[in-house]
Design a protein around this motif. Sequence first.
Motif, PDB file in Angstrom:
ATOM      1  N   ARG A  74       0.822  -1.205   0.000  1.00  0.00           N
ATOM      2  CA  ARG A  74       0.000   0.000   0.000  1.00  0.00           C
ATOM      3  C   ARG A  74       0.861   1.263   0.000  1.00  0.00           C
ATOM      4  O   ARG A  74       0.570   2.242  -0.696  1.00  0.00           O
ATOM      5  CB  ARG A  74      -0.931   0.011   1.216  1.00  0.00           C
ATOM      6  CG  ARG A  74      -2.106  -0.960   1.132  1.00  0.00           C
ATOM      7  CD  ARG A  74      -2.850  -0.972   2.467  1.00  0.00           C
ATOM      8  NE  ARG A  74      -4.013  -1.825   2.467  1.00  0.00           N
ATOM      9  CZ  ARG A  74      -5.260  -1.420   2.252  1.00  0.00           C
ATOM     10  NH1 ARG A  74      -5.505  -0.150   1.991  1.00  0.00           N
ATOM     11  NH2 ARG A  74      -6.272  -2.268   2.293  1.00  0.00           N
ATOM     12  N   ILE A  75       1.926   1.244   0.773  1.00  0.00           N
ATOM     13  CA  ILE A  75       2.828   2.404   0.840  1.00  0.00           C
ATOM     14  C   ILE A  75       3.504   2.627  -0.514  1.00  0.00           C
ATOM     15  O   ILE A  75       3.629   3.771  -0.990  1.00  0.00           O
ATOM     16  CB  ILE A  75       3.880   2.211   1.945  1.00  0.00           C
ATOM     17  CG1 ILE A  75       3.207   2.261   3.323  1.00  0.00           C
ATOM     18  CG2 ILE A  75       4.982   3.273   1.851  1.00  0.00           C
ATOM     19  CD1 ILE A  75       4.132   1.913   4.473  1.00  0.00           C
ATOM     20  N   ALA A  76       3.943   1.533  -1.141  1.00  0.00           N
ATOM     21  CA  ALA A  76       4.589   1.648  -2.452  1.00  0.00           C
ATOM     22  C   ALA A  76       3.615   2.247  -3.474  1.00  0.00           C
ATOM     23  O   ALA A  76       3.994   3.102  -4.292  1.00  0.00           O
ATOM     24  CB  ALA A  76       5.082   0.282  -2.926  1.00  0.00           C
ATOM     25  N   LEU A  77       2.358   1.824  -3.420  1.00  0.00           N
ATOM     26  CA  LEU A  77       1.352   2.368  -4.333  1.00  0.00           C
ATOM     27  C   LEU A  77       1.112   3.844  -4.051  1.00  0.00           C
ATOM     28  O   LEU A  77       1.073   4.667  -4.976  1.00  0.00           O
ATOM     29  CB  LEU A  77       0.043   1.592  -4.194  1.00  0.00           C
ATOM     30  CG  LEU A  77      -1.138   2.124  -5.012  1.00  0.00           C
ATOM     31  CD1 LEU A  77      -0.836   2.069  -6.505  1.00  0.00           C
ATOM     32  CD2 LEU A  77      -2.414   1.353  -4.688  1.00  0.00           C
ATOM     33  N   ARG A  78       0.965   4.189  -2.786  1.00  0.00           N
ATOM     34  CA  ARG A  78       0.721   5.592  -2.409  1.00  0.00           C
ATOM     35  C   ARG A  78       1.847   6.486  -2.887  1.00  0.00           C
ATOM     36  O   ARG A  78       1.606   7.546  -3.489  1.00  0.00           O
ATOM     37  CB  ARG A  78       0.590   5.692  -0.890  1.00  0.00           C
ATOM     38  CG  ARG A  78       0.337   7.102  -0.360  1.00  0.00           C
ATOM     39  CD  ARG A  78       0.715   7.199   1.102  1.00  0.00           C
ATOM     40  NE  ARG A  78       2.143   7.006   1.297  1.00  0.00           N
ATOM     41  CZ  ARG A  78       2.719   6.821   2.491  1.00  0.00           C
ATOM     42  NH1 ARG A  78       1.974   6.780   3.585  1.00  0.00           N
ATOM     43  NH2 ARG A  78       4.019   6.665   2.589  1.00  0.00           N
ATOM     44  N   ASP A  79       3.097   6.066  -2.652  1.00  0.00           N
ATOM     45  CA  ASP A  79       4.248   6.900  -3.014  1.00  0.00           C
ATOM     46  C   ASP A  79       4.394   7.041  -4.530  1.00  0.00           C
ATOM     47  O   ASP A  79       4.679   8.130  -5.045  1.00  0.00           O
ATOM     48  CB  ASP A  79       5.529   6.309  -2.416  1.00  0.00           C
ATOM     49  CG  ASP A  79       5.553   6.405  -0.893  1.00  0.00           C
ATOM     50  OD1 ASP A  79       4.698   7.108  -0.323  1.00  0.00           O
ATOM     51  OD2 ASP A  79       6.416   5.747  -0.279  1.00  0.00           O
ATOM     52  N   ALA A  88       7.117   2.922 -11.978  1.00  0.00           N
ATOM     53  CA  ALA A  88       7.010   2.568 -10.561  1.00  0.00           C
ATOM     54  C   ALA A  88       5.560   2.279 -10.186  1.00  0.00           C
ATOM     55  O   ALA A  88       5.268   1.344  -9.423  1.00  0.00           O
ATOM     56  CB  ALA A  88       7.564   3.699  -9.699  1.00  0.00           C
ATOM     57  N   LEU A  89       4.624   3.070 -10.723  1.00  0.00           N
ATOM     58  CA  LEU A  89       3.209   2.835 -10.449  1.00  0.00           C
ATOM     59  C   LEU A  89       2.762   1.497 -11.030  1.00  0.00           C
ATOM     60  O   LEU A  89       2.019   0.743 -10.380  1.00  0.00           O
ATOM     61  CB  LEU A  89       2.376   3.971 -11.042  1.00  0.00           C
ATOM     62  CG  LEU A  89       0.864   3.840 -10.916  1.00  0.00           C
ATOM     63  CD1 LEU A  89       0.441   3.767  -9.457  1.00  0.00           C
ATOM     64  CD2 LEU A  89       0.150   4.999 -11.628  1.00  0.00           C
ATOM     65  N   ALA A  90       3.201   1.200 -12.244  1.00  0.00           N
ATOM     66  CA  ALA A  90       2.843  -0.077 -12.864  1.00  0.00           C
ATOM     67  C   ALA A  90       3.352  -1.249 -12.023  1.00  0.00           C
ATOM     68  O   ALA A  90       2.652  -2.251 -11.843  1.00  0.00           O
ATOM     69  CB  ALA A  90       3.407  -0.149 -14.284  1.00  0.00           C
ATOM     70  N   ARG A  91       4.575  -1.136 -11.487  1.00  0.00           N
ATOM     71  CA  ARG A  91       5.115  -2.204 -10.626  1.00  0.00           C
ATOM     72  C   ARG A  91       4.292  -2.349  -9.359  1.00  0.00           C
ATOM     73  O   ARG A  91       3.985  -3.471  -8.928  1.00  0.00           O
ATOM     74  CB  ARG A  91       6.573  -1.912 -10.271  1.00  0.00           C
ATOM     75  CG  ARG A  91       7.571  -2.209 -11.355  1.00  0.00           C
ATOM     76  CD  ARG A  91       8.986  -2.224 -10.807  1.00  0.00           C
ATOM     77  NE  ARG A  91       9.342  -0.957 -10.180  1.00  0.00           N
ATOM     78  CZ  ARG A  91       9.868   0.075 -10.829  1.00  0.00           C
ATOM     79  NH1 ARG A  91      10.083  -0.005 -12.141  1.00  0.00           N
ATOM     80  NH2 ARG A  91      10.182   1.179 -10.183  1.00  0.00           N
ATOM     81  N   ALA A  92       3.933  -1.213  -8.753  1.00  0.00           N
ATOM     82  CA  ALA A  92       3.162  -1.256  -7.505  1.00  0.00           C
ATOM     83  C   ALA A  92       1.816  -1.927  -7.728  1.00  0.00           C
ATOM     84  O   ALA A  92       1.368  -2.732  -6.898  1.00  0.00           O
ATOM     85  CB  ALA A  92       2.976   0.163  -6.966  1.00  0.00           C
ATOM     86  N   LEU A  93       1.157  -1.623  -8.831  1.00  0.00           N
ATOM     87  CA  LEU A  93      -0.133  -2.242  -9.136  1.00  0.00           C
ATOM     88  C   LEU A  93       0.037  -3.718  -9.474  1.00  0.00           C
ATOM     89  O   LEU A  93      -0.755  -4.570  -9.039  1.00  0.00           O
ATOM     90  CB  LEU A  93      -0.797  -1.511 -10.297  1.00  0.00           C
ATOM     91  CG  LEU A  93      -1.272  -0.083 -10.001  1.00  0.00           C
ATOM     92  CD1 LEU A  93      -1.635   0.630 -11.303  1.00  0.00           C
ATOM     93  CD2 LEU A  93      -2.469  -0.088  -9.051  1.00  0.00           C
ATOM     94  N   ALA A 140      -9.296  -1.921  -2.737  1.00  0.00           N
ATOM     95  CA  ALA A 140      -9.346  -1.384  -1.376  1.00  0.00           C
ATOM     96  C   ALA A 140      -8.307  -0.290  -1.174  1.00  0.00           C
ATOM     97  O   ALA A 140      -8.583   0.748  -0.546  1.00  0.00           O
ATOM     98  CB  ALA A 140      -9.137  -2.513  -0.366  1.00  0.00           C
ATOM     99  N   ALA A 141      -7.096  -0.498  -1.712  1.00  0.00           N
ATOM    100  CA  ALA A 141      -6.019   0.469  -1.533  1.00  0.00           C
ATOM    101  C   ALA A 141      -6.316   1.775  -2.262  1.00  0.00           C
ATOM    102  O   ALA A 141      -6.090   2.868  -1.724  1.00  0.00           O
ATOM    103  CB  ALA A 141      -4.698  -0.122  -2.012  1.00  0.00           C
ATOM    104  N   LEU A 142      -6.827   1.678  -3.487  1.00  0.00           N
ATOM    105  CA  LEU A 142      -7.153   2.892  -4.246  1.00  0.00           C
ATOM    106  C   LEU A 142      -8.300   3.658  -3.589  1.00  0.00           C
ATOM    107  O   LEU A 142      -8.295   4.897  -3.558  1.00  0.00           O
ATOM    108  CB  LEU A 142      -7.508   2.539  -5.686  1.00  0.00           C
ATOM    109  CG  LEU A 142      -6.343   2.080  -6.575  1.00  0.00           C
ATOM    110  CD1 LEU A 142      -6.851   1.630  -7.934  1.00  0.00           C
ATOM    111  CD2 LEU A 142      -5.305   3.184  -6.747  1.00  0.00           C
ATOM    112  N   ARG A 143      -9.278   2.942  -3.063  1.00  0.00           N
ATOM    113  CA  ARG A 143     -10.383   3.619  -2.385  1.00  0.00           C
ATOM    114  C   ARG A 143      -9.880   4.368  -1.151  1.00  0.00           C
ATOM    115  O   ARG A 143     -10.288   5.499  -0.881  1.00  0.00           O
ATOM    116  CB  ARG A 143     -11.460   2.613  -1.987  1.00  0.00           C
ATOM    117  CG  ARG A 143     -12.697   3.277  -1.381  1.00  0.00           C
ATOM    118  CD  ARG A 143     -13.826   2.296  -1.129  1.00  0.00           C
ATOM    119  NE  ARG A 143     -13.432   1.221  -0.237  1.00  0.00           N
ATOM    120  CZ  ARG A 143     -13.298  -0.046  -0.615  1.00  0.00           C
ATOM    121  NH1 ARG A 143     -13.537  -0.399  -1.869  1.00  0.00           N
ATOM    122  NH2 ARG A 143     -12.931  -0.961   0.246  1.00  0.00           N
ATOM    123  N   ALA A 144      -8.961   3.757  -0.420  1.00  0.00           N
ATOM    124  CA  ALA A 144      -8.406   4.409   0.767  1.00  0.00           C
ATOM    125  C   ALA A 144      -7.628   5.668   0.398  1.00  0.00           C
ATOM    126  O   ALA A 144      -7.553   6.616   1.197  1.00  0.00           O
ATOM    127  CB  ALA A 144      -7.500   3.428   1.522  1.00  0.00           C
TER     128      ALA A 144
END
Length: 316
Positions: free
Chosen positions: A10-15, A98-103, A129-133
């Motif tokens: 989740r942190i990797a996706l957020r960043d 980086a976003l593609a890797r996180a997803l 769930a992560a994107l909604r948060a």
Amino acid sequence: MIKTNYVELRIALRDALAAMETHIEALGGRLMEEGGYPLWVDGIEDPNLARREVVRCLTGITYRDDQDPHEVERCTALVGTTDQTLALAREVNRDKQALARALRNMDGLKVDVTDPDLHAVRREPLIKAALRALGRERLHRRQATRQVECLDVAPDSVTFIWSRSRKVEQRSLQQVLAALQKRMEHARTFKPGYVAYCEDDIRRIERLIENDPLERLAEVDPAHTHPRANVVWIDGDGAMTRRQRRAMTPQFYPARAGEKLPRLRPLPAALPPKGHQLERRDKTVEDTPLLSAMSIHRYREGYRYFDEARKEFGMP
């Protein structure tokens, strides 16, 4: 996977998302300030509207209210810009990777989510769930992760064309048989009329396996139409270099304010009719599907055996 890893994902996706959004907004701002630079956008003559359309395409990473789930925004364009803006575009591309890797790291993972209306716990994809948060539940994955098209050197000419292409993936006979058996079991419950097609296809594949288990088949996705750019550079000695590039999004290249656009042939208003182009001599897949329940084709003679298949069966 343990809960701690879910937090790390989740942190990797957020960043990654935050970095990409920051840089892409900065890129849009720089492009709006470069009004004196060369620009062409398919279907838009007004230069101000055209520039806004380029920015809208680049920064549009979420679904519009009226956008089909399978629709991807298009802005076929040629945009001259500064070296600094090109550098920022390449930074955006690194963020997108980086976003593609996180997803991708979240694909297939699920978490327990409490439904406040039903007062019950349900399983939900971790990505959702992560994107909604993060308040990004409308993120359009393909638009958010596709690369910005950057040319290192200004081209001498660009020709935009419509292209038909289809995705072809190699499958072993055993893989196709397993997929058909799975489809047949599903059809018994949900599509009884589909079972007979699966049974016929299974018998057809079993006969091929008896004849030669090494044969490979091709799974072919339906052809789709998209714009491409044929880009040409000519060096000081007159030598020509050609490259074909995706053109769903703008082509950026280094330029100076007040310069004219390279020689440009716009995208045709209509796609040439099917059969307009000559058939390729190097076509490897037969035109007629082999099966009824899956989009499976045989390879043409001379392409039906591959090194990886022989290695799989321990053959020279």
